[in-house]
Design an enzyme around this catalytic site. Structure first.
Site, mmCIF file in Angstrom:
data_model
loop_
_atom_site.group_PDB
_atom_site.id
_atom_site.type_symbol
_atom_site.label_atom_id
_atom_site.label_comp_id
_atom_site.label_asym_id
_atom_site.label_seq_id
_atom_site.Cartn_x
_atom_site.Cartn_y
_atom_site.Cartn_z
ATOM 1 N N HIS A 128 1.274 -6.181 5.097
ATOM 2 C CA HIS A 128 0.076 -5.725 5.814
ATOM 3 C C HIS A 128 0.025 -6.309 7.228
ATOM 4 O O HIS A 128 -0.544 -5.703 8.140
ATOM 5 C CB HIS A 128 -1.197 -6.165 5.081
ATOM 6 C CG HIS A 128 -1.585 -5.292 3.922
ATOM 7 N ND1 HIS A 128 -0.887 -5.270 2.736
ATOM 8 C CD2 HIS A 128 -2.610 -4.407 3.770
ATOM 9 C CE1 HIS A 128 -1.477 -4.421 1.899
ATOM 10 N NE2 HIS A 128 -2.522 -3.889 2.504
ATOM 11 N N ASP B 208 3.643 -0.471 -2.531
ATOM 12 C CA ASP B 208 2.901 -1.676 -2.121
ATOM 13 C C ASP B 208 1.524 -1.606 -2.781
ATOM 14 O O ASP B 208 1.146 -0.570 -3.336
ATOM 15 C CB ASP B 208 2.753 -1.694 -0.585
ATOM 16 C CG ASP B 208 1.978 -2.906 -0.075
ATOM 17 O OD1 ASP B 208 2.165 -4.015 -0.630
ATOM 18 O OD2 ASP B 208 1.180 -2.766 0.866
ATOM 19 N N SER B 209 0.778 -2.681 -2.661
ATOM 20 C CA SER B 209 -0.605 -2.667 -3.153
ATOM 21 C C SER B 209 -1.473 -1.763 -2.286
ATOM 22 O O SER B 209 -2.545 -1.342 -2.706
ATOM 23 C CB SER B 209 -1.183 -4.083 -3.105
ATOM 24 O OG SER B 209 -1.200 -4.531 -1.756
ATOM 25 N N CYS C 281 3.767 -10.935 4.559
ATOM 26 C CA CYS C 281 2.977 -9.906 3.861
ATOM 27 C C CYS C 281 3.131 -8.638 4.689
ATOM 28 O O CYS C 281 2.983 -8.680 5.917
ATOM 29 C CB CYS C 281 1.520 -10.323 3.777
ATOM 30 S SG CYS C 281 0.423 -8.998 3.220
ATOM 31 N N CYS D 4 6.438 -4.943 -0.637
ATOM 32 C CA CYS D 4 5.312 -5.844 -0.877
ATOM 33 C C CYS D 4 5.880 -7.210 -1.234
ATOM 34 O O CYS D 4 6.627 -7.332 -2.223
ATOM 35 C CB CYS D 4 4.499 -5.285 -2.045
ATOM 36 S SG CYS D 4 3.138 -6.333 -2.563
ATOM 37 N N GLU E 144 -6.982 -3.152 5.250
ATOM 38 C CA GLU E 144 -7.256 -1.962 4.423
ATOM 39 C C GLU E 144 -8.475 -1.205 4.948
ATOM 40 O O GLU E 144 -8.565 0.009 4.800
ATOM 41 C CB GLU E 144 -7.500 -2.364 2.960
ATOM 42 C CG GLU E 144 -6.254 -2.768 2.199
ATOM 43 C CD GLU E 144 -5.340 -1.603 1.852
ATOM 44 O OE1 GLU E 144 -5.829 -0.514 1.521
ATOM 45 O OE2 GLU E 144 -4.100 -1.799 1.924
#
Ligand code: DGL
Length: 292
Positions: free
Chosen positions: A198, A22-23, A196, A85, A164
């Site tokens: 996240h 993932d990012s 997403c 992701c 994050e």
């Protein structure tokens, strides 16, 4: 293929390695579900935190990162890749399947189909990044499964960065979600799709804002089940035994990822630093002086 300089010794004798990327920390929501469902399977996880967020980037750039990450995971022994992701899946999943035809991939697409099947009000909210909304996967899934449903979209600008930074409940995070969800509530949504990886980490806040009557769809478990089906299909499921600890990599600070993992999934995980070079195409390798 690229020179990756060194590799972390990782035994695959207990089943084939699943590579997950993932990012950033969003992939931990998928990794966590994978570990719950196939705890004995060895796993490698890459968080490309040097480039997070992927969402506002051009699809071509995200595709380039995704190819290099996949290449690195394969060099470390991964035999199945989970693109944990939505943004990278939107930008690169089809391309990755063409580039690495011998590797089975599991990708993500917003769970619009189950939402459209289950909504009673006929209004569904989708939260995802700009790149995910622009990609062909999303357009196709809406055309195929949600033509009879009113879809309301929001990109939740800044939310990935808040997660994050470990801020799951603060004022700024709350405001981003209120701004996204209030117009959807006014329009009568009864379902919210998390597009997403996240966003599952802010489900408590989302649920607090939308209330108990609105269903929040987190795709993590369905993706983990799909990965398990693939592992079984290829006959590379790890035998029962002691559960494995995934090895994680970040293109940013290992200490930061380690402490976020404790906060987000309640686990202490080993993390190694990866470095991007500046060649074209870009290549990932283990940082020479930053092993941790
Ligand atoms: N977790 C990612 C996704 O599922 C990426 C978010 C981002 O980097 O913008 O889309």
């Amino acid at each position: 293929m690229a020179d990756h300089s060194a590799s972390i010794p990782f035994s695959s004798s207990r089943g084939s390695i699943i590579g997950v990327f993932d990012s950033g920390v969003g992939g931990l929501s998928i990794l966590h579900s994978l570990q719950n469902i196939i705890p004995n399977q060895p796993m490698l996880f890459i968080a490309d935190q040097a480039h997070v967020p992927y969402g506002p980037r051009p699809l071509q750039e995200v595709r380039e990162f995704s190819v290099a990450i996949t290449d690195f995971l394969i060099s470390q022994g991964a035999e199945i890749i989970v693109v944990a992701c939505n943004t990278a899946s939107a930008a690169a999943l089809n391309f990755l399947r063409e580039q690495f035809p011998h590797i089975p991939f599991v990708g993500m697409e917003p769970a619009v189909k189950p939402a459209a099947e289950q909504t009673l009000s006929g209004v569904v909210g989708v939260l995802a990044t700009p790149a995910t909304f622009q990609g062909p996967l999303y357009t196709s899934v809406v055309e195929r499964f949600a033509s009879q449903v009113r879809i309301m979209q929001n990109t939740c600008s800044g939310l990935v960065e808040q997660i994050e930074s470990g801020d799951l409940q603060g004022q700024k995070t709350r405001k981003i979600l209120l701004d996204a969800l209030n117009p959807m509530l006014d329009a009568g949504i009864d379902t919210v799709v998390l597009g997403c990886t996240h966003y599952p980490f802010v489900i408590p806040l989302i649920q607090e804002i939308v209330g108990d009557q609105v269903r929040v769809i987190n795709p993590a478990e369905a993706v983990a089940r799909q990965a398990k089906r693939l592992v079984e299909k290829y006959g590379i499921l790890a035998a029962q035994g002691k559960s494995t600890i995934p090895h994680c990599y970040t293109t940013s600070s290992p200490d930061t990822l380690q402490s976020l993992a404790i906060k987000l999934i309640g686990k202490e995980i080993p993390v190694t630093a990866l470095c991007w070079n500046s060649h074209s195409p870009v290549v990932l390798s283990i940082c020479k002086n930053r092993l941790s």
